[in-house]
Design a protein around this motif. Structure first.
Motif, PDB file in Angstrom:
ATOM      1  N   MET A   1      46.450  54.271  45.225  1.00  0.00           N
ATOM      2  CA  MET A   1      45.074  54.536  45.563  1.00  0.00           C
ATOM      3  C   MET A   1      44.428  53.226  45.977  1.00  0.00           C
ATOM      4  N   ILE A   2      43.641  53.297  47.026  1.00  0.00           N
ATOM      5  CA  ILE A   2      42.873  52.148  47.488  1.00  0.00           C
ATOM      6  C   ILE A   2      41.396  52.528  47.411  1.00  0.00           C
ATOM      7  N   VAL A   3      40.612  51.645  46.835  1.00  0.00           N
ATOM      8  CA  VAL A   3      39.169  51.846  46.823  1.00  0.00           C
ATOM      9  C   VAL A   3      38.519  50.734  47.637  1.00  0.00           C
ATOM     10  N   ALA A   4      37.392  51.054  48.243  1.00  0.00           N
ATOM     11  CA  ALA A   4      36.702  50.092  49.091  1.00  0.00           C
ATOM     12  C   ALA A   4      35.204  50.212  48.860  1.00  0.00           C
ATOM     13  N   GLY A   5      34.466  49.262  49.367  1.00  0.00           N
ATOM     14  CA  GLY A   5      33.004  49.302  49.304  1.00  0.00           C
ATOM     15  C   GLY A   5      32.458  49.426  47.898  1.00  0.00           C
ATOM     16  N   ASP A   6      31.445  50.278  47.730  1.00  0.00           N
ATOM     17  CA  ASP A   6      30.801  50.473  46.426  1.00  0.00           C
ATOM     18  C   ASP A   6      31.798  50.933  45.371  1.00  0.00           C
TER      19      ASP A   6
ATOM     20  N   ARG B   1      33.879  45.971  55.881  1.00  0.00           N
ATOM     21  CA  ARG B   1      34.998  45.020  55.888  1.00  0.00           C
ATOM     22  C   ARG B   1      36.121  45.456  54.955  1.00  0.00           C
ATOM     23  N   SER B   2      35.776  45.936  53.759  1.00  0.00           N
ATOM     24  CA  SER B   2      36.834  46.374  52.845  1.00  0.00           C
ATOM     25  C   SER B   2      37.476  47.661  53.344  1.00  0.00           C
ATOM     26  N   GLY B   3      36.700  48.523  53.999  1.00  0.00           N
ATOM     27  CA  GLY B   3      37.257  49.741  54.577  1.00  0.00           C
ATOM     28  C   GLY B   3      38.269  49.438  55.668  1.00  0.00           C
TER      29      GLY B   3
ATOM     30  N   THR C   1      21.316  39.741  47.241  1.00  0.00           N
ATOM     31  CA  THR C   1      20.509  40.633  48.081  1.00  0.00           C
ATOM     32  C   THR C   1      20.806  42.105  47.829  1.00  0.00           C
ATOM     33  N   ARG C   2      21.883  42.389  47.113  1.00  0.00           N
ATOM     34  CA  ARG C   2      22.358  43.751  46.837  1.00  0.00           C
ATOM     35  C   ARG C   2      22.848  44.448  48.107  1.00  0.00           C
ATOM     36  N   GLU C   3      23.176  43.664  49.117  1.00  0.00           N
ATOM     37  CA  GLU C   3      23.678  44.213  50.376  1.00  0.00           C
ATOM     38  C   GLU C   3      25.111  44.670  50.164  1.00  0.00           C
ATOM     39  N   GLY C   4      25.426  45.869  50.634  1.00  0.00           N
ATOM     40  CA  GLY C   4      26.769  46.381  50.440  1.00  0.00           C
ATOM     41  C   GLY C   4      27.415  46.985  51.671  1.00  0.00           C
ATOM     42  N   ILE C   5      26.621  47.233  52.714  1.00  0.00           N
ATOM     43  CA  ILE C   5      27.184  47.903  53.893  1.00  0.00           C
ATOM     44  C   ILE C   5      28.260  47.047  54.546  1.00  0.00           C
TER      45      ILE C   5
ATOM     46  N   THR D   1      38.783  37.265  51.304  1.00  0.00           N
ATOM     47  CA  THR D   1      37.739  37.361  52.319  1.00  0.00           C
ATOM     48  C   THR D   1      36.371  37.789  51.795  1.00  0.00           C
ATOM     49  N   LEU D   2      36.313  38.587  50.758  1.00  0.00           N
ATOM     50  CA  LEU D   2      35.035  39.117  50.282  1.00  0.00           C
ATOM     51  C   LEU D   2      34.558  38.489  48.974  1.00  0.00           C
ATOM     52  N   VAL D   3      35.473  38.218  48.077  1.00  0.00           N
ATOM     53  CA  VAL D   3      35.086  37.689  46.764  1.00  0.00           C
ATOM     54  C   VAL D   3      34.380  36.330  46.857  1.00  0.00           C
ATOM     55  N   PRO D   4      34.775  35.425  47.773  1.00  0.00           N
ATOM     56  CA  PRO D   4      34.026  34.158  47.854  1.00  0.00           C
ATOM     57  C   PRO D   4      32.531  34.354  48.140  1.00  0.00           C
ATOM     58  N   ASP D   5      32.181  35.314  48.998  1.00  0.00           N
ATOM     59  CA  ASP D   5      30.764  35.588  49.254  1.00  0.00           C
ATOM     60  C   ASP D   5      30.086  36.189  48.036  1.00  0.00           C
ATOM     61  N   MET D   6      30.799  37.005  47.283  1.00  0.00           N
ATOM     62  CA  MET D   6      30.224  37.585  46.067  1.00  0.00           C
ATOM     63  C   MET D   6      29.971  36.497  45.027  1.00  0.00           C
TER      64      MET D   6
END
Length: 123
Positions: free
Chosen positions: A1-6, A24-26, A15-19, A59-64
């Motif tokens: 199973m792969i989960v993405a986004g929220d 990107r994760s999708g 900023t709570r931005e998630g789109i 790619t995503l965790v550094p921004d988080m």
């Protein structure tokens, strides 16, 4: 199973931005799911799924992480942030973030920003 986004808990904390994280994760999920589906054996499938997690972390965790650092500093010193944004450099950096010309990770890794965040965290 792969989960993405929220569903994967991916969003920028300040900023709570998630789109953008969902998109990107999708895209990463689709790429690695296709690779897993054509792998042919369970080991190749497992490897493809592990590569997805590694790609998200790269790619995503550094921004988080950067967003968490900024949120923490802003929460403690909102006035300092507002003063910084009122300068030409501060406003320029903010505009670049809004235009996606610079990521949160790129911003907090700049020497001046690293120094400022370090000083703010000590107060």
């Amino acid at each position: 199973m792969i989960v993405a986004g929220d569903a994967a808990g991916l969003l920028e904390p300040w900023t709570r931005e998630g789109i953008s994280f969902a998109l990107r994760s999708g895209a990463l999920a689709g790429e690695h799911a296709a690779k897993a589906a054509t792998g042919g054996d369970p080991a190749a499938t497992e490897s493809s799924l592990e590569e997805y997690a590694a790609a998200v972390n790269a790619t995503l965790v550094p921004d988080m992480r950067a967003g968490r650092a900024l949120l923490s500093a802003f929460t403690r010193h909102a006035g300092t942030f507002h003063k910084g944004l009122s300068t030409a450099k501060g406003w320029g950096a903010f505009v670049k973030l809004c235009r996606s010309e610079r990521s949160f990770a790129e911003l907090v890794n700049r020497p001046g920003a690293r120094l400022a965040l370090s000083l703010i965290s000590r107060v």
